[in-house]
Write an enzyme that holds these catalytic residues in place. Structure first.
Site, short mmCIF file in Angstrom:
data_model
loop_
_atom_site.label_atom_id
_atom_site.label_comp_id
_atom_site.label_asym_id
_atom_site.label_seq_id
_atom_site.Cartn_x
_atom_site.Cartn_y
_atom_site.Cartn_z
N ARG A 1 -2.90 -5.21 -14.51
CA ARG A 1 -2.24 -6.39 -15.15
C ARG A 1 -3.48 -7.52 -15.36
O ARG A 1 -4.25 -7.60 -14.57
CB ARG A 1 -1.22 -7.02 -14.04
CG ARG A 1 -1.63 -7.68 -12.83
CD ARG A 1 -2.57 -9.07 -13.01
NE ARG A 1 -2.45 -9.78 -11.78
CZ ARG A 1 -3.22 -10.73 -11.61
NH1 ARG A 1 -4.34 -11.17 -12.23
NH2 ARG A 1 -3.49 -11.25 -10.53
N ARG B 1 -3.99 -5.27 0.35
CA ARG B 1 -2.71 -6.07 0.63
C ARG B 1 -1.72 -5.01 0.94
O ARG B 1 -1.88 -3.84 0.84
CB ARG B 1 -2.39 -6.69 -0.76
CG ARG B 1 -3.70 -7.60 -1.37
CD ARG B 1 -3.01 -8.41 -2.36
NE ARG B 1 -2.40 -7.64 -3.63
CZ ARG B 1 -1.79 -8.27 -4.45
NH1 ARG B 1 -1.62 -9.55 -4.85
NH2 ARG B 1 -1.18 -7.51 -5.40
N ARG C 1 -6.15 -7.67 -12.45
CA ARG C 1 -6.17 -6.89 -10.91
C ARG C 1 -5.66 -5.21 -11.16
O ARG C 1 -4.68 -5.18 -11.80
CB ARG C 1 -4.97 -7.41 -10.03
CG ARG C 1 -5.03 -6.95 -8.60
CD ARG C 1 -3.64 -7.04 -8.12
NE ARG C 1 -3.53 -8.49 -7.53
CZ ARG C 1 -4.24 -9.14 -6.65
NH1 ARG C 1 -5.11 -8.26 -5.97
NH2 ARG C 1 -4.08 -10.44 -6.41
N GLU D 1 3.41 -17.33 -11.93
CA GLU D 1 1.94 -18.24 -11.81
C GLU D 1 1.29 -18.65 -13.08
O GLU D 1 0.68 -19.73 -13.42
CB GLU D 1 1.27 -17.35 -10.95
CG GLU D 1 0.06 -18.05 -10.58
CD GLU D 1 -0.71 -17.48 -9.48
OE1 GLU D 1 -0.21 -16.67 -8.57
OE2 GLU D 1 -2.05 -17.31 -9.31
N GLU E 1 0.92 -9.87 -2.64
CA GLU E 1 0.44 -10.99 -1.87
C GLU E 1 1.39 -11.44 -0.61
O GLU E 1 2.59 -11.33 -0.79
CB GLU E 1 0.39 -12.45 -2.84
CG GLU E 1 -0.33 -13.43 -2.07
CD GLU E 1 -0.74 -14.29 -3.40
OE1 GLU E 1 -0.23 -14.47 -4.39
OE2 GLU E 1 -2.08 -14.60 -3.36
#
Ligand code: ADP
Ligand code: DAR
Length: 350
Positions: A120, A303, A274, A219, A308
């Protein structure tokens, strides 16, 4: 962890176990120099650091409200950017989206380890503030303009836009559970002002196969996502590059010569990319020092399976590149690929 209260006028109190980059780089002189500064879109320094003050378990703790934040508050952003990306004031962003320069043949053709691959990029619309400083009207205008551009895509990228406002809760929950949609109510984003007017102005676009998706106004104003089952990293990257180039024909992205694509969190600057795999590594899961050693040496982030602040489940981890600025898009994917090959080799060895 309970959120603390802070009015922005005095140097924030940090708990002894706070380890955020905000804590590590906010000096009293820097605070005195910055505390009364306000950007052209009305974004204050207190708003920029509020998330890291009220959420003492932040890893970073600061968000930008517009492109100007990165220059007006540079006394704090620059050391944080240098710490996270290893990117100094004289470095400049480099881009390389040329698929032919990536060497990433499927590292797990038998499908013994890699469940899925996702790459992404974050993007924001030029000439308007970033999420933390957007007005309700600006956010809704971005939603309608971006949705219109996306609904004009064709071929494999053709799909439908689904606003969060009015979305059936069970449909939303399933999209999140299946790793397609962002979670709601993130307290870090909340304290940064990114959840204002929620869920209005937010949504998800995806094609029928859910291999191409775009998050709108989470975000960042766009999170352009390519993903599929298995480890065909080159196919996922090719689809993402095609999509970004198509969208860029009708949406002008916020871009800075030095910082690259501008994002609300400084960890996403530059490529804003990412590249990740969900990978099953049960033996390494039992030897976390070895796991972390390989991850660190390949600039990888470990992760949980819901992204997250989530936990791994039954030995499945989300492994992704950590560096996004000062490296090109191809180098981001190559970082992830080289690390995944090393992890699979170690898992086989164990
Ligand atoms: P980002 O990873 O884009 O910074 P988040 O961490 O908030 O955003 O959420 C990522 C979402 O994408 C999570 O739901 C996570 O489960 C999912 N995800 C990440 N990597 C993969 C992958 N390789 N395969 C499937 N889902 C993934
Ligand atoms: N959760 C915030 C931001 C960390 C980086 N992740 C982003 N941008 N999603 C923190 O400071 O921990």
């Amino acid at each position: 962890m309970t959120a603390m209260r802070w009015d922005g006028s005095t140097f924030p109190e940090f708990k002894p176990n706070c380890s955020s980059l905000l804590y590590r780089h906010l000096s009293e002189p820097a605070f005195e120099q910055l505390k009364d500064k306000i950007t052209g879109s009305g974004f204050t320094f207190a708003q920029a650091i509020n998330s890291g003050v009220v959420n003492q378990d932040s890893s970073i703790g600061i968000y930008a409200g517009d492109a100007e934040s990165y220059t007006l508050f540079s006394a704090l952003f620059d050391p944080i950017i240098a710490d996270y990306h290893g990117f100094t004031k004289t470095d400049i962003h480099r881009s390389n989206l040329n698929m032919k320069t990536l060497s990433a043949p499927n590292p797990d053709p038998d499908g013994l380890y890699i469940l899925s691959t996702r790459i992404r990029v974050g993007r924001n619309v030029a000439e308007v503030p970033l999420g933390p400083a957007l007005s309700r009207e600006q956010r809704n205008t971005i939603e309608s303009q971006v949705a219109k551009s996306l609904c004009n895509l064709s071929g494999e990228l053709a799909g439908t836009y689904y606003p969060l406002l009015g979305m059936d809760e069970t449909v939303r929950d399933q999209l999140v559970a299946d790793h397609f949609l962002f979670k709601a109510g993130d307290r870090f984003l909340d304290a940064a002002g990114l959840n204002r007017d929620w869920p209005e102005g937010r949504g998800i676009f995806h094609n029928r196969e859910k291999t191409f998706l775009v998050w709108v106004n989470e975000e960042d104003q766009l999170r352009i996502i390519s993903m599929q089952q298995g480890g065909d990293i080159e196919a996922v990257f090719t689809r993402l590059v095609t999509a970004v180039k198509e969208i860029e024909k009708t949406v002008t992205f916020m871009f800075d010569q030095r910082l690259g694509y501008v994002t609300s969190c400084p960890t996403n600057l530059g490529t804003a990319m990412r590249a990740s795999v969900h990978i099953r590594l049960p033996k390494l899961a039992a030897d976390m020092p070895a796991f972390k050693n390989i991850a660190d040496s390949h600039h990888l982030q470990i992760r949980g399976i819901h992204g997250e602040h989530s936990e791994s489940e039954s030995g499945i981890f989300d492994i992704s590149n950590k560096r996004r600025l000062g490296v090109t898009e191809v180098e981001c994917v190559q970082d992830m690929y080289n690390g995944v090959v090393a992890l699979i080799n170690k898992e086989k060895e164990l």
